[in-house]
Scaffold this motif. Structure first.
Motif, short mmCIF file in Angstrom:
data_model
loop_
_atom_site.label_atom_id
_atom_site.label_comp_id
_atom_site.label_asym_id
_atom_site.label_seq_id
_atom_site.Cartn_x
_atom_site.Cartn_y
_atom_site.Cartn_z
N SER A 156 5.66 12.71 -12.00
CA SER A 156 5.27 13.16 -10.65
C SER A 156 3.82 12.84 -10.30
O SER A 156 3.19 13.56 -9.50
CB SER A 156 5.51 14.67 -10.48
N LYS A 157 3.28 11.77 -10.87
CA LYS A 157 1.89 11.43 -10.58
C LYS A 157 1.69 11.08 -9.10
O LYS A 157 0.74 11.54 -8.47
CB LYS A 157 1.42 10.26 -11.45
N THR A 158 2.59 10.27 -8.55
CA THR A 158 2.42 9.83 -7.16
C THR A 158 2.62 10.97 -6.15
O THR A 158 1.75 11.17 -5.29
CB THR A 158 3.36 8.66 -6.83
N PRO A 159 3.71 11.73 -6.22
CA PRO A 159 3.83 12.84 -5.26
C PRO A 159 2.72 13.88 -5.41
O PRO A 159 2.26 14.46 -4.42
CB PRO A 159 5.21 13.45 -5.58
N VAL A 198 2.28 15.98 -18.79
CA VAL A 198 3.30 15.77 -19.81
C VAL A 198 4.55 16.56 -19.42
O VAL A 198 4.48 17.54 -18.67
CB VAL A 198 2.78 16.21 -21.20
N ILE A 199 5.69 16.10 -19.94
CA ILE A 199 6.97 16.72 -19.60
C ILE A 199 7.84 16.70 -20.85
O ILE A 199 7.65 15.85 -21.74
CB ILE A 199 7.63 15.94 -18.44
N SER A 200 8.79 17.61 -20.95
CA SER A 200 9.65 17.66 -22.13
C SER A 200 10.50 16.40 -22.21
O SER A 200 10.95 15.86 -21.18
CB SER A 200 10.56 18.88 -22.06
N PRO A 201 10.71 15.88 -23.42
CA PRO A 201 11.51 14.66 -23.57
C PRO A 201 12.90 14.78 -22.95
O PRO A 201 13.41 13.82 -22.35
CB PRO A 201 11.59 14.49 -25.08
N LEU A 204 12.64 14.55 -19.15
CA LEU A 204 12.25 13.19 -18.78
C LEU A 204 13.42 12.22 -18.95
O LEU A 204 13.62 11.31 -18.13
CB LEU A 204 11.06 12.74 -19.64
N ASN A 205 14.21 12.44 -19.97
CA ASN A 205 15.40 11.61 -20.19
C ASN A 205 16.35 11.72 -19.01
O ASN A 205 16.87 10.70 -18.51
CB ASN A 205 16.08 12.05 -21.48
N ASN A 206 16.59 12.95 -18.54
CA ASN A 206 17.49 13.14 -17.40
C ASN A 206 16.94 12.50 -16.12
O ASN A 206 17.68 11.87 -15.36
CB ASN A 206 17.71 14.64 -17.15
N ILE A 207 15.65 12.68 -15.90
CA ILE A 207 15.02 12.12 -14.69
C ILE A 207 15.11 10.59 -14.70
O ILE A 207 15.44 9.96 -13.69
CB ILE A 207 13.55 12.55 -14.60
N THR A 251 6.90 20.32 -16.97
CA THR A 251 8.33 20.59 -17.14
C THR A 251 8.75 21.76 -16.26
O THR A 251 8.16 22.84 -16.33
CB THR A 251 8.65 20.91 -18.61
N ASN A 252 9.75 21.53 -15.42
CA ASN A 252 10.27 22.57 -14.52
C ASN A 252 9.24 23.12 -13.54
O ASN A 252 9.43 24.20 -12.97
CB ASN A 252 10.89 23.73 -15.32
N LYS A 253 8.13 22.40 -13.35
CA LYS A 253 7.11 22.84 -12.39
C LYS A 253 7.27 22.06 -11.08
O LYS A 253 7.45 20.86 -11.08
CB LYS A 253 5.70 22.59 -12.94
#
Length: 272
Positions: A156-159, A198-201, A204-207, A251-253
Motif C-alpha cells: 500500500s505504498k502508493t495509496p 511490512v505485512i504478514s506473508p 501478502l500472498n493472498n493480495i 497487516t489488516n490496517k
C-alpha cells in the motif's frame, strides 16, 4: 476624459476589491484609460480610515471596501457620509444577509480565503510530488520528501502516499526487491522521516494472487509464492535496519490507520 480614481480599502490584501473595480470599470473603459486604482491593504484601525477618507476627498476618489469587521465597516460608511465621499461596501450586505439567514455570527477574520487558497495549492503540490516520486521513479525525491515510505510490492505504498499528500505531506516511496540495490539517497535521508511498511506473508500472498488474477496471469507465478515473499521480507528487514527507520506492520490496517500513525510520529518529532 475625466480621470477615475478608486481606493480599495481592505483588512487583507485587497485583491477582491481590486478585481471588482476592474470588472465594473471595464464596462465603461475597456482599456482602463484614465483609471487609477490604489490599494490600502491591512487596514485595522479607525484612525487609518479617517486618513484615507481625507485623501479620497482631496482626490475625488471612490472608496471600495472589503472589511469583515462590522465596526470598521460602519465607521467607514459613517465617515463617507460625513465627508461626502462615495463609499461602497462589497462584503457587508452579504455578511449581514447570511448572519440573519443562518443565525450565526461571522468570524470576522481577515484573509481566510487566501489561507484556504494556500492550503489548496499546498495539497495540489504534494499530490503532484507523490505522483512524480512514486515507486522509486526518481530517487532524488527521497531527499526532498517530508516522508519516505519503503516496502516490498503490494504493501500500500502508493495509496498511502496519495492519502498523505492530501494532508499536504510530500511523500516519496521506494520499492524493495532483493535483485536491485536500494538507491543511495535512501541511506542519506533522516531516518525519522522514513517508514518501512511490512505485512504478514500470508496476507501478502493472498493480495499478490488477486493481483495476478486481475492482470490475467496465473496465480502460481513466482511473484506470489511463499518462498519468494519470505525472501523479499528478509531483504526488507536488512535494508530498514541499515536505514534505521521505524517499521509499521500494515497487516489488516486501513490506509487511514497507517497514515494517522505516521502523521502522529512526524508531528511529535516537530515538537521536540
Amino acid at each position: 476624459m475625466e480621470k477615475l480614481r478608486f481606493f480599495v480599502v481592505s483588512d487583507s490584501v485587497g485583491e477582491t476589491g481590486d478585481l471588482a473595480v476592474k470588472a465594473v470599470v471595464s464596462q465603461f473603459r475597456p482599456h482602463f484609460e484614465q483609471v487609477e486604482i490604489r490599494r490600502f491593504p491591512h487596514i485595522h484601525e479607525q484612525d487609518h480610515l479617517l486618513q484615507i477618507i481625507s485623501i479620497a476627498k482631496k482626490q475625488d476618489a471612490i472608496i471600495i471596501y472589503t472589511l469583515v469587521e462590522k465596526e470598521l465597516r460602519a465607521a467607514l460608511h459613517d465617515l463617507g457620509v460625513k465627508h461626502n465621499v462615495a463609499v461602497i461596501d462589497l462584503l457587508g450586505p452579504m455578511l449581514d444577509l447570511l448572519e440573519s439567514k443562518i443565525k450565526q455570527k461571522p468570524l470576522e477574520l481577515p484573509g481566510i480565503v487566501h489561507q484556504l487558497d494556500e492550503y489548496y495549492f499546498e495539497k495540489i503540490e504534494a499530490v503532484e510530488f507523490a505522483v512524480k516520486y512514486d515507486d522509486g521513479r526518481d530517487p532524488r525525491g527521497i531527499l526532498l520528501a517530508d516522508i519516505v515510505l519503503v516496502g516490498v510490492s503490494r504493501t500500500s505504498k502508493t495509496p498511502l502516499s496519495q492519502y498523505l499528500a492530501h494532508k499536504r505531506y510530500k511523500v516519496a516511496n521506494v520499492p524493495l526487491v532483493p535483485e536491485v540495490d536500494p538507491p543511495a539517497e535512501l541511506f542519506m535521508v533522516d531516518p525519522k522521516k522514513c517508514f518501512g511498511l511490512v505485512i504478514s506473508p500470508g496476507q501478502l500472498n493472498n493480495i499478490r494472487k488477486e493481483r495476478l488474477i486481475a492482470l490475467g496471469l496465473g496465480e502460481g507465478a513466482t511473484y506470489a509464492q511463499h518462498d519468494r515473499i519470505e525472501e523479499e521480507i528478509a531483504h526488507f528487514y536488512q535494508v530498514v535496519e541499515k536505514v534505521g527507520c521505524e517499521v509499521i506492520d500494515v497487516t489488516n490496517k486501513a490506509v487511514e490507520e497507517t497514515a494517522n500513525c505516521i502523521i502522529d510520529r512526524i508531528e511529535q518529532e516537530k515538537m521536540l
